[in-house]
Enzyme design. Structure first.
Site, PDB file in Angstrom:
ATOM      1  N   HIS A  42       0.822  -1.212   0.000  1.00 35.49           N
ATOM      2  CA  HIS A  42       0.000   0.000   0.000  1.00 35.49           C
ATOM      3  C   HIS A  42       0.857   1.263   0.000  1.00 35.49           C
ATOM      4  CE1 HIS A  42      -3.710   2.029   0.080  1.00 35.49           C
ATOM      5  NE2 HIS A  42      -4.368   1.240   0.889  1.00 35.49           N
ATOM      6  N   ALA A  43       2.111   1.156   0.394  1.00 35.48           N
ATOM      7  CA  ALA A  43       3.012   2.307   0.316  1.00 35.48           C
ATOM      8  C   ALA A  43       3.324   2.670  -1.125  1.00 35.48           C
ATOM      9  CB  ALA A  43       4.313   2.010   1.061  1.00 35.48           C
TER      10      ALA A  43
END
Length: 469
Positions: free
Chosen positions: A140-141
């Site tokens: 998700h980064a």
């Protein structure tokens, strides 16, 4: 090198073995009759592995300093990318459809290796009825839900006869599709901006309603505890199994329903499609808990990411924030439950509508700070501001094909955490809505029931709207 924003680094800081912070997707395809199934799969694997110049972030790895993700963190080009590691071909036999969801859940449990680019793809053959599955996960980064959908669609076409050899991971394909807008470059908030409660920041950002006024309204709603009209993330959630600590074990359930049915309910009841979806989720959770004698008297809440277009469209385009929605689980009447959901979402959207995109980003950061801090420190179950994340992402409007293989299902997987053991992410897929229900297997051991509960909740709303046949 590209520097990660504070929010991107938060996903790295909050990650633990029990709480991986990647997003995933499961696509189900039917191979054309004229194709040899095994040869078709081998050809697609070769295409996926074919790029020589990999688009960011798929050809990049993390570069951190002495403080790790707590300090400056960057994406840097990977010196070597092992394509066989990142794109995997899985051959199974006598696999049922439900087995694919079980296998995908197990694949989704493992952490991504931070020494490598943070992504994996698994192409799975051996399903009945000439079907193949494509499971992918990306940290998700590195990517958000909208970008993940665009990535998948770059390799598809609405034309069943079209054949191509383009990999969505190739830089030139990414640039040709104009996907550079997926993750607009943005600087992390400065210390002055994070002092957003000061009047000076309000003046410097220069909006009519502004961040300060929004925070005042939010604080009044929290302090006055007014009938859930504007739920806040500063109030503890009623105690249910969804608020417990989670393990690293996952279950995945796929559910689909007619998009036209959901739209018809929204039109009849005077709300949006998202209002109907949240009311469906509220009805499903009410059923799930009521059967077990665990239904609390107070309503459960959901964290609902929202996309808003500001009036300054030419300058900032779309803005993304997060609201806390009242799911109305304390109400037995589905019509009243829908009204509670719609009222809470309307109040939240009105709060954000007067802000600039920058202010929305800071508002979301500030209002979710207690929950984010609790997650990083590992005690999110002690301060849980919501029971479930419900994310609605726009998918393809037309039926899609991958080199002739029809896309039959498109199921997204978000993240869960201590204090939020359930994530429901839905995607529009031509004339359907496909729900990906991700849960902790130890906290929600029979998550499959939620599919039936969602179906019943939609039928209840249709009766409330006078649409039942």
């Amino acid at each position: 090198m590209e520097r990660l924003s504070f929010m991107d680094r938060w996903y790295l800081l909050a990650e633990r073995r029990e709480t991986p912070m990647h997003v995933g997707g499961l696509c189900l395809f039917t191979v054309p009759e004229e194709e040899d199934e095994a040869e078709f799969v081998r050809r697609q694997v070769d295409i996926l592995r074919s790029p020589e110049d990999w688009r960011p972030p798929f050809g990049h790895r993390l570069k951190v300093g002495p403080l790790g993700p707590a300090g400056p963190t960057y994406w840097e080009p990977a010196e070597h990318l092992d394509v066989d590691y990142h794109v995997r071909h899985v051959v199974l036999s006598e696999l049922r459809r439900e087995d694919v969801f079980g296998l995908t859940a197990r694949l989704h449990e493992s952490l991504l290796d931070r020494r490598r680019p943070l992504w994996e793809v698994h192409l799975i053959e051996g399903l009945p009825d000439r079907r193949v599955a494509l499971y992918s996960k990306v940290h998700h980064a590195a990517i958000d839900g909208v970008s993940a959908v665009r990535l998948a669609l770059e390799m598809m076409s609405p034309e069943p006869a079209e054949r191509h050899d383009r990999s969505p991971f190739a830089r030139h394909i990414h640039e040709r599709a104009g996907a550079g807008r997926d993750r607009p470059e943005r600087e992390p908030p400065t210390p002055r901006e994070l002092a957003a409660v000061a009047e000076g920041l309000h003046e410097s950002l220069g909006s009519r309603t502004g961040l300060l006024a929004g925070l005042r309204t939010y604080a009044r709603a929290w302090w006055s505890d007014e009938a859930q009209a504007l739920p806040t993330a500063w109030t503890p959630e009623p105690e249910t199994r969804f608020g417990n600590r989670i393990s690293g074990r996952r279950s995945l359930v796929g559910h689909s329903c007619s998009l036209s049915r959901v739209r018809a309910v929204g039109k009849a009841l005077g709300g949006t499609l998202n209002d109907v979806v949240l009311a469906m989720c509220g009805g499903a959770l009410r059923r799930y808990l009521d059967v077990r004698g665990e239904l609390p008297e107070q309503p459960l809440r959901a964290m609902a990411p929202v996309s808003l277009r500001t009036e300054e469209r030419g300058r900032v385009g779309n803005a993304v924030g997060a609201l806390v929605a009242n799911l109305g689980t304390h109400l037995s009447d589905p019509g009243a439950r829908f009204e509670a959901v719609a009222a809470s979402m309307s109040a939240g959207k009105a709060l954000l509508r007067g802000m600039s995109a920058r202010e929305i980003e800071l508002f979301t950061l500030l209002t979710l700070t207690p929950a984010q801090l609790a997650a990083v420190l590992g005690f999110g179950d002690r301060f849980s501001p919501y029971s479930v994340v419900v994310s609605n992402v726009r998918g393809p409007r037309e039926r899609q094909y991958w080199n002739g293989a029809c896309l039959d299902g498109l199921y997204a997987m978000g993240g869960i955490s201590h204090g939020c053991a359930l994530n429901i992410t839905l995607l529009s897929n031509a004339d359907r809505l496909d729900f990906g229900i991700l849960a902790c297997r130890d906290v929600v051991p029979d998550a499959q029931r939620l599919s039936d509960d969602l179906r019943c909740a939609l039928e209840d709303l249709e009766r409330a709207a006078g649409l039942a046949t």
